[in-house]
Write an enzyme that holds these catalytic residues in place. Structure first.
Site: not given
Ligand code: KIV
Length: 277
Positions: A47-48, A86, A116, A118, A185
């Protein structure tokens, strides 16, 4: 480079044999194709993307539809790399049912291999339910950017014994809930090493030292394409932003001076035909 698709069993074998797992983010077809061809084990459609591709100030505004859109493009490119989608903020926190339904979209609509999410121990009911629905889940503990405000900012986590013990417990609970892998992280390297030794599923570090089972970074960071800031844990392997700006500048100049297009970029017709127009 090997074309066979990487599987969860491959990650597990790597952990058991001490071979490191490589993971990198990607958010679009051309970048994911290059990452895949470079032999990276897993692509995280993080989600970055909200920050590095969509220009948001944080990952918080990213929506399910945005994630699905980008995951589809990446999945089309990944013949070798395992693709992890994510789950964005508020797509899995409201209820276990909401978490399972949204995880399902990553697999069914977007073609991802896993999701994934969090959070540590508190997220275990959601992790368990998603896994029971047949969807592999990667955990993410330590600095969790979606809830950075609650953590009082983007800070290293687990620096004292009490918070370190909580993170260790979260990792154990995520493993028990059925997670196949955990991203860690911004935690101290000694804690990351301890967690890695204490659980049987692979750990992937980002700002967590060298003793994790693998590493992940944001592709725009390693290529020098994100200029707003560079976290301490990033290693830049090439600095593309100045090169791109210089190339675009040369193009602009040549257009303005009438140098581009040259004859070799131009389609021609005979003068005779041209006169008949
Ligand atoms: O969103 C993302 O790219 C991440 C990584 C930095 C682990 O969660």
């Amino acid at each position: 480079m090997e074309q066979r698709k990487i599987t969860i069993a491959d990650f597990q074998k790597k952990k058991e044999s001490g071979l490191k797992i490589s993971m990198l983010t990607a958010y679009d077809f051309p970048t994911a194709s290059l990452v895949d061809q470079a032999g990276i084990d897993a692509i995280l459609v993080g989600d970055s993307l909200g920050m590095v591709v969509l220009g948001y100030g944080s990952t918080v505004p990213v929506t399910m539809d945005e994630m699905v859109h980008h995951c589809k493009a990446v999945s089309r490119a990944a013949g070798h790399s395992f693709v992890i989608g994510d789950m964005p903020f508020m797509s899995y926190q409201l209820s276990v049912e909401q978490a399972v339904a949204n995880a399902g979209r990553f697999i069914k609509e977007a073609g991802c291999d896993a999701v994934k999410l969090e959070g540590g121990s508190t997220m275990c009911p959601a992790v368990k339910a998603i896994v029971e629905a047949g969807i592999p889940v990667c955990g993410h503990i330590g600095l969790t950017p979606q809830t950075a405000t609650q953590l009082s900012g983007f800070k290293v986590q687990g620096k004292n014994a009490e918070s370190a013990r909580e993170l260790l417990q979260s990792a154990r609970n995520l493993e028990a809930a059925g997670a196949f892998m955990i991203v860690m992280e911004c935690i101290p390297d000694k804690l990351a090493a301890l967690i890695t030794r204490s659980i049987s599923i692979p750990t992937i570090g980002i700002g967590a030292g060298k003793d994790c089972d693998g590493q992940v970074l944001v592709v725009h960071d390693i290529l020098g394409l994100f200029e707003r800031f560079t976290p301490k844990f990033v290693k830049r392997y090439i600095n593309l932003a100045p090169e791109i700006k210089a190339a675009v500048g040369r193009y602009r100049e040549e257009v303005e001076k009438g140098i581009f297009p040259a004859p070799e970029h131009t389609f021609s017709m005979s003068d005779e035909e041209a006169e008949k127009i």
